[in-house]
Design an enzyme around this catalytic site. Sequence first.
Site, PDB file in Angstrom:
ATOM      1  N   VAL A 302     -17.928 -31.148  10.381  1.00  0.00           N
ATOM      2  CA  VAL A 302     -16.353 -31.026   9.929  1.00  0.00           C
ATOM      3  C   VAL A 302     -15.446 -31.787  10.939  1.00  0.00           C
ATOM      4  O   VAL A 302     -14.725 -32.367  10.438  1.00  0.00           O
ATOM      5  CB  VAL A 302     -15.734 -29.460   9.596  1.00  0.00           C
ATOM      6  CG1 VAL A 302     -14.209 -29.499   9.289  1.00  0.00           C
ATOM      7  CG2 VAL A 302     -16.558 -28.840   8.596  1.00  0.00           C
ATOM      8  N   ASP A 349      -5.500 -69.904 -17.078  1.00  0.00           N
ATOM      9  CA  ASP A 349      -4.992 -70.485 -18.363  1.00  0.00           C
ATOM     10  C   ASP A 349      -3.910 -71.453 -17.891  1.00  0.00           C
ATOM     11  O   ASP A 349      -3.410 -71.455 -16.861  1.00  0.00           O
ATOM     12  CB  ASP A 349      -4.315 -69.307 -19.118  1.00  0.00           C
ATOM     13  CG  ASP A 349      -4.092 -70.151 -20.528  1.00  0.00           C
ATOM     14  OD1 ASP A 349      -4.784 -70.843 -20.960  1.00  0.00           O
ATOM     15  OD2 ASP A 349      -3.141 -69.408 -21.226  1.00  0.00           O
TER      16      ASP A 349
END
Length: 948
Positions: A302, A349
């Site tokens: 932990v 594009d």
Amino acid sequence: MTSDEIPGVGMADRQEFRYHDINRLTVEEVLKRLETSGGGLTADEARRRLAPFGPNVLTEPDRYRLLRGLTRHFTHFLAVLLWIAAALSFTADFIRPGEGMATLGWAILGVIVINAFFAFLQEYKAERAVQALHQLLPDKAWVVRGGHSIEIARSGIVPGDVLILEEGERVPADARLIDAAGMRVDNAALTGEAKPKRRTAEPAEDGHWLDMPNLLFAGTTILSGHGRAVVFAVGMRTEFGKIADLTTTVEEGLSPLQKEIIKVTRVVAAISLAMGAAFFTIGLWTGLGFWISAIFGIGIIVANVPEGLLPTVTLSLAMSSQRMAKRQALVKHLSSVETLGCTTVICTDKTGTLTENRMKVDRFYADGLVIESRESRFFTRGRVVSNTDAERWRPFFDALLHCHNAKRVRRSDGRVVVTGDPTEVALLEFAIEHGLGHRPPLRRMGELAFDADRKRMSTLHWSEGRLIAFTKGAPESVLPLCTGHLMKGEIVAMTADERARILSQSRSFAEQAYRVLAVAMRDVAHQPEHIDVDTVENDLTFLGLVAMMDPPRHEVPEAVATCRRAGVRVVMITGDHPLTALAIARKIGLVPGRDGQAPVWFVPVIEGAQLDRMSDEHLRQLLTPSRAEEPDPVFARMAPRHKMRVVSVLKDIGEVVAVTGDGVNDAPALKKADIGVAMGIAGTDVAKETADIILLDDNFATIVSAIEEGRTVFANIRKFATYVLVSNVPEVVPYLGYGFLSIPLALTIPQVLAVDLGTDMVPAIALGAEPPHPGVMDVPPRPRTERLLNAQLLLRTYFFLGLNSAVLAMGGFFLYLFTNGWTWGAPLSWSSPLYKEATTVTLSGIVLAQIANVFACRSDRLSLTGLGWFTNPLILWGIATELLLLILIAYTPLGNEIFGTSPLPAWIFRPLALGALALLFAEEGRKFVAARLRNRRTSAVSREAGAA
């Protein structure tokens, strides 16, 4: 026999019918096929058809998407590690209560919950912003029902409905024209090609479906004219819907940052589990007993878990997304910020992304000269044209000002805008820009409308007691009708050489992808009884050629140059004409050229039909340049499936691909890419829904700023990850000493939490807000193989900065104990004042060490003198907050109660501060030595290269 041929089976009883050949049918056959009439459907029939065909709407976005997004924040790998840490904490508290492990468990759960809701809130706000941008398909439309024109909701349109379409409206469903007058449409949202398309009601032969002259498609715009059309497809069966549906078949993968966080979490988990298992085994071997060894192992695990890492990553990404929002980029998914930073290819594009998505007159030809239009002035041969010289072209300007059907409309905000066919809008805007629009318009006396056979239009006007005609159209159509041309204000006879010269100039413009119009005029002796071609369009005087195009955005060339400098390739993928695509590529610097014309490299222009015949291996070779300076191919006439294929191949060869676009045709590729970037103003609903980031100003240059931000984010995450992990070492060492050397536990669980979730947080966030270092856009993107935490960084984190911090904290702990009379091996009660003061010294030592580390972690290479002490003011605020929290923890009753601390005398802070300074100087010395070694290696490589 098909259902269309089965007697008694009407359209209302079936969901599909044949319309693949509807372009070839006459109007009468179309009405018969769709079982309707010119007076439209009856209300009852429309209701019957609504059931089998469904409403005319796209599939609604998943209403549970946001809920699943919230769930995702509770279940990703780092969150799972924290769940395990919390479970282990509660297990340890159950085995041996009263040691603060339950408090740690609840704190970890709080971290998971707060972080999940914070990240969810950011994405929820982005989703709401996207919904506010939706504006593509109209909410209502005019149809003919039972012989009457009525306005209905778009969702109520069914196959067989007769649409009434006017200029400026968006088409609500796929339909076949049965009546059209002067109609032109803009299919850019669907095909990516900005060129207006003329539409008629006449039957048409087979060809490309989207180019059929008698078909209209949902989401496209009526630029000029009006007409009626019969609906043959609605909702998801429209071309618009099919492309939208295509996006749902593309699976989304994890972003590079998400993959890195998983790897970091696995490394931390492996280290934690290995240490926990090792110390559990050692505890058993040394005779500590099973349960004590288990508690010891769980405590080690932990203590190694970085509870503060998850919220710090989230906060850093959120802060970056807020900075990007100020730069007009809306981030829908937080991890997308960093993904842009490692982007290697941008597939963009053309229309509306690299260009302005509007036609504009760039230059014209008159008097044998090519005159450029820039900044409301005229230039020819490198010099400004004076107003006096320009006056001789007044007939040419008068023709542009009058031979069109564009309209000036005053909006509700008081602005005057020009509407109509984009070509005619460009002509009128050109005249207004150069101060010609203030002249009183000539009274129009008649018009010969444009048609596809003549390829020109003419208008008649009354001017100063005479009737004049202006004609504009295709040069090959207008020039044969000209018997003279205007030269320096005088009409000169048109010779064969002059006609050939003009046609040559027209071809030169066309080869540069300009749309070219010829302009002419003539005097009409008297008002003709019937305005027709024979009486108006002959014996014309040629005035000039107009060259126009959809121009690149002003910021794009610089943005492309920045991308090239940063090692990011830009690949144009457009539905437009190859010549147009190549011309724009040259203008913005995608294709190098000499004097902006001849390319240095042979640049392949690949069309969709060629791509269909091309193998994946050949495409892979095309997309893998042999040299860095070699330009990428330009892709033109691309359909959505072609864009997806290009993106897929780029990803297969290891590129991190960003796709920009605004049309429905871009949506599948936007989703397939590592990151999709949609345009917020001109973008379609589908593109915005699919994208990860939306450019609110539709500016391609904004993506360059986003890439810089993304690169900075990755570097900053590495910095604060190092900072957060460093404190794990001085947090673990007290437990090692407690377990193996039987010394008092130098740091309690609540004090571990005070560091991980308290004092460390604000400085870590300040590191996450570190500004970009100079030159961040002058280096290539980081390779995919580069880890967030590599071996070198882990060694520096744990075995240099971490161990030095542990020595400082534990040294302060023992110094305070020995100074106050404690001897080695003497018992020390956890409730005694001396023990509380000693653990407070350990906590203070870690905090002061972390103050030194926050400066050390700003760069693993640059010294503080190079970075500057005050270039990131948030660091100073973070340190001030850190010290304030330490004071509250150590010197207030509430802090003493919660964290088990006690006030300290001032003298102990002197050795702790000296130790922190020593740590910082040690790191500066390491950087100096490392820099010397790098310089030696660089010099050696240079010498070897010179010798070779």
